[in-house]
Design an enzyme around this catalytic site. Structure first.
Site, PDB file in Angstrom:
ATOM      1  CG  HIS A 130      -1.649   1.262   1.469  1.00 52.79           C
ATOM      2  ND1 HIS A 130      -2.953   1.469   1.062  1.00 52.79           N
ATOM      3  CD2 HIS A 130      -1.263   2.409   2.094  1.00 52.79           C
ATOM      4  CE1 HIS A 130      -3.328   2.690   1.410  1.00 52.79           C
ATOM      5  NE2 HIS A 130      -2.331   3.278   2.048  1.00 52.79           N
ATOM      6  CD  GLU A 131       2.031   3.398   3.678  1.00 53.87           C
ATOM      7  OE1 GLU A 131       2.229   4.498   3.106  1.00 53.87           O
ATOM      8  OE2 GLU A 131       1.047   3.182   4.404  1.00 53.87           O
ATOM      9  CG  HIS A 134       0.307   6.246  -0.605  1.00 49.33           C
ATOM     10  ND1 HIS A 134      -0.814   6.878  -1.087  1.00 49.33           N
ATOM     11  CD2 HIS A 134      -0.078   5.658   0.568  1.00 49.33           C
ATOM     12  CE1 HIS A 134      -1.823   6.699  -0.258  1.00 49.33           C
ATOM     13  NE2 HIS A 134      -1.410   5.965   0.751  1.00 49.33           N
ATOM     14  CD  GLU A 199      -4.735   6.450   2.552  1.00 51.02           C
ATOM     15  OE1 GLU A 199      -4.444   5.245   2.647  1.00 51.02           O
ATOM     16  OE2 GLU A 199      -3.877   7.345   2.573  1.00 51.02           O
TER      17      GLU A 199
END
Length: 317
Positions: A130-131, A134, A199
């Site tokens: 997930h990071e 980003h 998100e």
């Protein structure tokens, strides 16, 4: 579009900063605020990532000091076709993580010791994916600059009362009081609007990077519960960075409302379940190698058990 979005954010934050300067000192105060904001924007572009990491006392780790985490991030970065980011560990019992950096070539991912202690390796892989999403989406620049400037706006508003008697102030004491309330709220709303939409996109791409949507879904559930129980002193001292974390570190958010820095956690989990039901999954973050790198289990939902695998302390904690 990422560059346009960043420019629009900086323009909005700069305008808000100038507005505070005008309220404090009239046209002269506005010009001073413009110069300060311009300098802050340049400084934030080059240094905001370092500032955020320092705020949370993050320590860089490598393959020697945290081999499991470092190798995991390297594999996930390869899956995402990204340069290897720097990896940081935060000595904090609250489970959480964030990414920072002005571009993929200068990115960093950070995880708390609480995250590594509470989650299984598969769930940690979902969080790190997930990071990295980003990073791949160039979200990290806008996140770090937003945190820096929003914090400065809130701090300037808190000092406003010291300038209440300034004869150049066009709005008087009532205007200053209103500004003290409205300016931090406006900065907060900008953060929230950006973070909430971002998100969902990072969840989807993160699921694709690690290959297992339900790893991230399970991680979000555990992190949300941990955040609600465990206080994060560094986050409380730097609330302007809350939107950078995978789950709001200040409190457990239950409502998908305008004033939430993140989407509702259950809504995010439901979206990840839809991805799993659509056929995404069964690959693992290391593709064919993931099963053997995770203590011989296929994840927290494999092998007939929902319990995370046992692993030694050390590089994880």
């Amino acid at each position: 579009m990422n560059y346009i979005r960043t420019a629009m954010l900086l323009a909005a934050m700069t305008a808000l900063f100038m507005g505070i300067g005008y309220m404090l000192g009239g046209p002269g105060g506005m010009m001073i605020a413009l110069l300060v904001a311009a300098g802050m924007n340049v400084f934030s572009y080059w240094n905001s990532d370092k500032m955020v990491l320092r705020m949370h006392h993050a320590q860089e780790v490598d393959e020697r000091t945290a081999p499991e985490l470092f190798k995991m991030v390297r594999q996930l970065a390869a899956n995402a076709e990204l340069p290897m980011p720097k990896v940081y560990l935060i000595n904090n019992p609250q489970p959480n993580a964030f990414a920072t950096g002005r571009n993929p070539q200068n990115a960093a991912v950070a995880a708390t010791t609480g995250l590594l202690d509470m989650l299984s390796p598969e769930e940690v892989a979902g969080v790190m994916a997930h990071e990295l999403a980003h990073v791949k989406n160039h979200d990290t620049l806008i996140m770090t600059i937003t945190a820096t400037i929003a914090g400065a706006i809130s701090m300037l508003a808190n000092f406003a009362m010291f300038f209440g008697g300034n004869r150049n102030n066009p709005l008087g004491i009532v205007g200053l009081i209103v500004m003290m309330i409205v300016a931090p709220m406006a900065a907060m709303i900008v953060q929230m609007a950006i973070s909430r939409t971002r998100e969902y996109a990072a969840d989807r791409m993160g699921a694709e990077i690690c290959g297992e949507p339900m790893w991230l879904a399970s991680a979000l559930s555990k992190i949300s519960g941990g955040v609600a129980r465990i206080h994060n002193d560094d986050a409380e001292r730097s609330p302007a960075t809350a939107h950078m974390f995978i789950i709001n570190p200040l409190s457990g958010e239950r409502m998908d409302s305008l004033f939430s820095t993140h989407p509702n956690t259950q809504n995010r989990i439901d979206e990840l379940r839809k991805l799993a039901q659509s056929g995404l999954g069964g690959q693992g973050y290391g593709r064919a190698k993931a099963r053997t790198q995770s203590s011989g289990v296929s994840g927290p939902w494999g092998g007939g058990s929902s319990e995370p695998p046992q692993r030694p302390k050390g590089p994880w904690g």
